[in-house]
Design a protein around this motif. Structure first.
Motif, PDB file in Angstrom:
ATOM      1  N   GLN A   1       3.669   4.942   5.930  1.00 21.79           N
ATOM      2  CA  GLN A   1       3.757   4.924   4.467  1.00 21.79           C
ATOM      3  C   GLN A   1       2.436   5.340   3.833  1.00 21.79           C
ATOM      4  OE1 GLN A   1       6.411   4.095   2.249  1.00 21.79           O
ATOM      5  NE2 GLN A   1       7.510   4.639   4.109  1.00 21.79           N
TER       6      GLN A   1
ATOM      7  N   PRO B   1       3.497  -2.680  -3.709  1.00 19.47           N
ATOM      8  CA  PRO B   1       4.901  -2.994  -4.014  1.00 19.47           C
ATOM      9  C   PRO B   1       5.713  -3.334  -2.767  1.00 19.47           C
ATOM     10  CG  PRO B   1       4.236  -0.959  -5.095  1.00 19.47           C
ATOM     11  CD  PRO B   1       3.098  -1.363  -4.228  1.00 19.47           C
ATOM     12  N   GLN B   2       5.437  -2.651  -1.667  1.00 19.41           N
ATOM     13  CA  GLN B   2       6.196  -2.951  -0.446  1.00 19.41           C
ATOM     14  C   GLN B   2       5.738  -4.257   0.182  1.00 19.41           C
ATOM     15  OE1 GLN B   2       7.290   0.356   2.249  1.00 19.41           O
ATOM     16  NE2 GLN B   2       6.136   1.634   0.850  1.00 19.41           N
TER      17      GLN B   2
ATOM     18  N   LEU C   1      -2.136  11.191  -3.357  1.00 20.47           N
ATOM     19  CA  LEU C   1      -2.546   9.961  -4.040  1.00 20.47           C
ATOM     20  C   LEU C   1      -3.959   9.568  -3.622  1.00 20.47           C
ATOM     21  CD1 LEU C   1       0.632   7.668  -3.764  1.00 20.47           C
ATOM     22  CD2 LEU C   1       0.047   9.316  -5.540  1.00 20.47           C
TER      23      LEU C   1
ATOM     24  N   HIS D   1       0.897   2.024  -5.863  1.00 24.10           N
ATOM     25  CA  HIS D   1       2.274   2.513  -5.934  1.00 24.10           C
ATOM     26  C   HIS D   1       3.030   2.450  -4.616  1.00 24.10           C
ATOM     27  CE1 HIS D   1       1.673   3.855 -10.011  1.00 24.10           C
ATOM     28  NE2 HIS D   1       0.577   4.493  -9.638  1.00 24.10           N
ATOM     29  N   VAL D   2       2.319   2.381  -3.508  1.00 21.49           N
ATOM     30  CA  VAL D   2       3.001   2.423  -2.205  1.00 21.49           C
ATOM     31  C   VAL D   2       2.836   1.110  -1.442  1.00 21.49           C
ATOM     32  CG1 VAL D   2       3.179   3.616   0.016  1.00 21.49           C
ATOM     33  CG2 VAL D   2       2.733   4.926  -2.071  1.00 21.49           C
TER      34      VAL D   2
ATOM     35  N   ALA E   1       2.265   9.016   4.144  1.00 20.07           N
ATOM     36  CA  ALA E   1       3.147   9.680   3.187  1.00 20.07           C
ATOM     37  C   ALA E   1       2.516   9.672   1.792  1.00 20.07           C
ATOM     38  CB  ALA E   1       4.508   8.987   3.156  1.00 20.07           C
ATOM     39  N   GLY E   2       1.876   8.556   1.432  1.00 18.95           N
ATOM     40  CA  GLY E   2       1.223   8.472   0.130  1.00 18.95           C
ATOM     41  C   GLY E   2       0.055   9.441   0.032  1.00 18.95           C
ATOM     42  N   ARG E   3      -0.727   9.495   1.096  1.00 17.37           N
ATOM     43  CA  ARG E   3      -1.853  10.439   1.090  1.00 17.37           C
ATOM     44  C   ARG E   3      -1.339  11.867   1.043  1.00 17.37           C
ATOM     45  NH1 ARG E   3      -5.342   7.489   5.672  1.00 17.37           N
ATOM     46  NH2 ARG E   3      -6.205   5.849   4.355  1.00 17.37           N
TER      47      ARG E   3
ATOM     48  N   GLN F   1      -4.402   4.618  -5.957  1.00 18.43           N
ATOM     49  CA  GLN F   1      -2.995   4.879  -6.288  1.00 18.43           C
ATOM     50  C   GLN F   1      -2.070   4.512  -5.131  1.00 18.43           C
ATOM     51  OE1 GLN F   1      -3.547   9.020  -7.239  1.00 18.43           O
ATOM     52  NE2 GLN F   1      -3.291   8.648  -9.429  1.00 18.43           N
TER      53      GLN F   1
END
Lengths: 243, 251
Positions: A137, A158-159, A146, A154-155, A140-142, A150
């Motif tokens: 994850q 929240p999870q 992001l 955002h990643v 994927a965010g990088r 961030q």
């Protein structure tokens, strides 16, 4: 004999609703102090624990100093019994004669003790939550450009929050019960003190049963909610195991 | 002469003592599709991740449109806003809907407005026949659909280069075709791509250049008609025989 001592309806009723002739505080009223304390303490705990967890999880070498201090704090706060903190604060802080610290109310000292102790536990729950979000994850965010902040916002967070809701409720249940320990130092009539006074006046232990029932009235529903969320989270994770 | 999209010179990467990339040089020209083939562990994924700085290279140079990325002052997130990557295991965000997965990058990293990002995402979903899934969560989608959404998520950033890391390896054989068709369509639009794949027939079809990697080195490199049909190196030939004979899957 047991029922007469611990579950005597007559004394239970007096304990719960009070008795004007003996000038005894009704226990439901005393309990409001406990409820208020935990309701105010819990959000503070949740708030204070977050930066502790994030700093302890951060890898940057610049933060080695704060990381060391926070690790020492978490070890200390989790390792020392709450009662010790409570007694030290209530009987120590006022005689320190430090302007701001020494002139606080029993409620503020109580908040301090609970937040001091529970922020350490909750920061560990957060940390475990953040670490249980798969590294894929983060990648994927990088991958969508992001920034590290961030990514957290955002990643990861929240999870992680979804994962930690149930363990957090468990800690809240435990905090709620520990408000009784505050009463030992605070010298105000909260639930535990009220029960003790009651017991002293009537030589009957039914007031303790009332105190227990009042604590249970909050703990049990919360525990059920935690169980349900945990089961839901498990189902969601099994369903989403492909990603 | 045009500026190459991507140029790697003598790229090396080690994890501790383990050398994963051992002096790789390759170029991706505009509109080119370069396919990396090679056994698992040959360094394909690491090579891709070095290209958009998800992994810092240990040595050598990487230049993107003529700009050298080697310096520490180059921030990875800025590079990754230009160079998209799609992973083998999709890595969609499970807590966000398909639409939010796609708009997160444009909104957060590029500062696009919600309306603009969503309009564009819906347009892309429409184009790749996934519009009706916009408000579903990733766990409601098949693997093939998830991977197509992951590609769209990368496309929504308007990348100038797309890296695809074995994007069909985690898929059911029946779902591979829909993903590869999408990649073919992208290739036809001239999107420069560098991709690692085990789908040899697909590579033959879509690639302008095939690069065969073994143990972190390029063994052979050239157009598919040469490398895949008439390999010069015995190691390439052995690898291809094993794949084409042993594995009947074809792109």
């Amino acid at each position: 004999m047991f029922a007469h001592t611990f579950l005597n309806p007559h004394y239970m009723k007096i304990a719960l609703l009070g008795d004007p002739s003996h000038n005894i505080t009704p226990m439901w009223q005393a309990f409001l102090k406990n409820v208020l304390l935990c309701v105010v303490a819990e959000p503070l705990v949740l708030l204070v624990a977050l930066p502790i967890a994030l700093l302890r999880n951060a890898k940057s070498p610049i933060l080695a100093g704060p990381r060391f201090v926070l690790t020492a704090y978490v070890d200390f706060a989790r390792g020392v019994p709450l009662i010790l903190i409570v007694l030290s604060v209530y009987f120590g802080f006022p005689i320190l004669d430090i302007p701001f610290v020494s002139s606080r109310t029993w409620f503020q000292y109580g908040l301090f003790c609970l937040v001091f102790c529970y922020a350490a536990y909750v920061s560990e729950v957060y940390r475990a939550g953040v670490q249980s979000v798969p590294f894929s994850q983060t990648l994927a965010g990088r991958a969508i450009g992001l920034s590290e902040f961030q990514l957290l916002r955002h990643v990861t967070i929240p999870q992680a929050l979804r994962i930690v809701v149930a363990p957090l409720i468990n800690d809240f249940v435990s905090l709620q019960k520990d408000t009784a320990i505050i009463g030992i130092g605070a010298g105000v009539i909260e639930l535990l003190k009220a029960a003790q006074i009651n017991q002293g006046v009537f030589f009957n232990d039914s007031s303790y049963a009332v105190a227990g029932l009042l604590f249970l009235s909050i703990c049990v529903p919360l525990t059920r909610v935690a169980d349900r969320l945990q089961a839901k989270d498990m189902r969601a994770r099994l369903a989403g195991s492909q990603s | 002469m045009t500026v190459p999209v991507l140029q790697l010179r003598d790229l090396t990467k080690s994890f501790g003592d383990k050398v994963v990339l051992d002096g790789v040089s390759l170029t991706v020209q505009p509109h080119e599709v370069v396919c990396l083939i090679g056994a698992s562990g040959s360094g394909k994924s690491t090579l891709l991740r070095c290209c958009n700085l998800l992994e810092p290279a240990s040595g050598g140079t990487i230049s993107l449109f003529g700009v050298d990325l080697a310096g520490d002052e180059v921030r990875g997130e800025l590079v990754r806003r230009e160079v998209g990557i799609v992973f083998q295991s999709f890595n969609l965000f499970p807590h966000r809907s398909v639409l939010d997965n796609i708009t997160m990058g444009p909104r957060r990293a590029l500062g696009a407005s919600k309306q603009a990002a969503e309009a564009k995402a819906l347009q892309l979903l429409e184009r790749f026949a996934l519009a009706e899934k916009a408000h579903d969560y990733p766990d409601r989608l098949s693997g093939g659909q998830q991977q197509r959404v992951a590609i769209i998520r990368a496309l929504a950033m308007d990348p100038r280069l797309l890296l695809l890391d074995e994007i069909t390896s985690a898929l059911d054989p029946a779902l591979v075709a829909e993903v590869l068709d999408l990649v073919r369509e992208l290739a036809a639009t001239g999107m420069p791509m560098l991709l690692a794949t085990h789908e040899i027939e697909f590579a033959r079809d879509v690639a302008t250049t095939i690069v065969f990697l073994e143990a972190g080195r390029i063994v052979e490199c050239g157009p598919p008609s040469e490398v895949l049909t008439h390999p010069k190196d015995e190691r390439t030939a052995t690898f291809l025989r094993r794949y084409l004979d042993g594995d009947v899957r074809s792109g």
